[in-house]
Design an enzyme around this catalytic site. Sequence first.
Site, PDB file in Angstrom:
ATOM      1  CD  GLU A 165      -2.793  -1.304   2.407  1.00 58.58           C
ATOM      2  OE1 GLU A 165      -2.768  -0.407   3.255  1.00 58.58           O
ATOM      3  OE2 GLU A 165      -3.517  -2.304   2.513  1.00 58.58           O
ATOM      4  CG  ASN A 208      -0.846  -7.047  -1.229  1.00 54.21           C
ATOM      5  OD1 ASN A 208      -1.460  -7.645  -2.123  1.00 54.21           O
ATOM      6  ND2 ASN A 208      -1.332  -6.892  -0.004  1.00 54.21           N
ATOM      7  CG  HIS A 244     -10.157  -5.539   0.883  1.00 51.00           C
ATOM      8  ND1 HIS A 244     -10.404  -6.628   1.676  1.00 51.00           N
ATOM      9  CD2 HIS A 244      -8.838  -5.272   1.014  1.00 51.00           C
ATOM     10  CE1 HIS A 244      -9.279  -7.000   2.280  1.00 51.00           C
ATOM     11  NE2 HIS A 244      -8.311  -6.200   1.884  1.00 51.00           N
ATOM     12  CD  GLU A 273      -4.874  -7.660   1.952  1.00 50.44           C
ATOM     13  OE1 GLU A 273      -5.723  -6.870   2.399  1.00 50.44           O
ATOM     14  OE2 GLU A 273      -3.646  -7.445   2.044  1.00 50.44           O
ATOM     15  CG  ASP A 275     -13.059  -8.668   2.207  1.00 53.33           C
ATOM     16  OD1 ASP A 275     -12.850  -7.788   1.347  1.00 53.33           O
ATOM     17  OD2 ASP A 275     -12.832  -8.495   3.417  1.00 53.33           O
TER      18      ASP A 275
END
Length: 453
Positions: A165, A208, A244, A273, A275
């Site tokens: 990030e 990432n 996400h 990640e 979701d």
Amino acid sequence: MMHRSPGGPGLLRRALLAGTAGVLAAAGLAGAAGTADAASTLGASAAAKGRYFGTAVAAGHLGESAYASTLDTEFTAVTPENEMKWDAVEATRNSFNFASADQIVAHAQGKNMKVRGHTLVWHSQLPGWVGGLSAIDLRTAMNNHITQVMTHYKGKIYAWDVVNEAYQDGSSGARRSSPFQDKLGDGYIEEAFRTARSVDPNAKLCYNDYNTDGQNAKSNAVYAMVKDFKQRGVPIDCVGFQSHFNSASPVPSDYRANLQRFADLGVDVQITELDIEGSGSAQATSYTNVVNACLAVTRCTGITVWGITDKYSWRSSGTPLLFDGNYGKKAAYTAVLSALGGSGSGGGGGGTASCTAAYSLTQSWNGGFNGQVTVTAGSAAITGWTVTVTVTPPQKVSATWNGTPSWDSSGNVMTMKPNGNGNLAAGASTSFGFTVTSNGTTTAPKVGSCTAS
Ligand code: G2I
């Protein structure tokens, strides 16, 4: 872009040589857990497509048998959710604590699962002392952190999120402010990757980020960085797309194209990640789109969801995962399994899950009564249900059975979910019950509609 080699040209040359060896060596641990039926689990179905299917894991939940058994049955890779972050492993300068992360790695190794290391250099979950260092000390501390952590796990990690990030959201395409960026300048990312390669040449080294899942200013900036790294021989092997999603940030229509353009730079891509907030068939469809995008990109080597069960998700209220709070398989699970080419028996798929709820008074006495709600699945099997029961103040629900209740702030609205009785065949029924203390009011409770998953 400026590069400040930590040890001068000699170290740089060794790092590059080590990088070449890393490409030639077989990276990471073996693939899929060997026990699963190829057709009926996420991990085995993904393995049949040459990919892993992982999940974020929290060490604190490994002792819960349903958590561990779902992990062991369904997944072939893990990412420690918080346990490898800087604040967890080096809260105090040069004093390392690997206990919780070791627990996860040992569990994974025992089950032949891959481990993704998350994460070495990140602005968040960074102990205060790091931000207080001078540039010179910070540079030493960053390289020491990478070196100590990667050395501890050498040979056990399939891929590291070396830097996480580092870019701002929005249209600027600029770097995010952080102690690393602000004190070391743009070159810190390159330096982190070079240090990482020199420590464990067999681990894949990834960048990432989130909000980079479609083509936009942020992903364009990351793309430019990766392209530059590849052109100049800075060691980078992979790019992670956190993914996400929710209604404000849905799966982008150019998701596959974006994964592909990165892959075309000569790196692997992974969904790291995943979701997706929501429920039912809408959520299932979004999950299907993500899986299909990965399968369409040869270098998309694996998918990791950010948790096993909704109840432990970092955004639990959005029910973003594949298993409900009772480890029941949601429609999203069935959709993912089927997109991976598997064919499990878990219900809920196809968008036809439905249920009804019917109330009856089973007993009453002076001061209270017992109520029962019968939940009946519609024309398709379901894997979960939710029913609300509202009582009239000053009534209070004083006991419940055969369900898992939660309450609104007033204490009058009870949301009931299954307690081991969420899986119902088409047309099948289950029931839950509760005791109401009347406190002078005998009004019957109001039972809301049934929501199935
Ligand atoms: O925020 C979602 C993810 C975005 N990408 C990087 C991931 O590392 C990040 O994961 C989340 C974890 O899922 C949360 O569990 O990172 C959060 C912190 O940035 C984690 O939350 C923290 C809480 O903020 C702390 O209060 C808590 O002590 O989890 C800690 C451990 O439970």
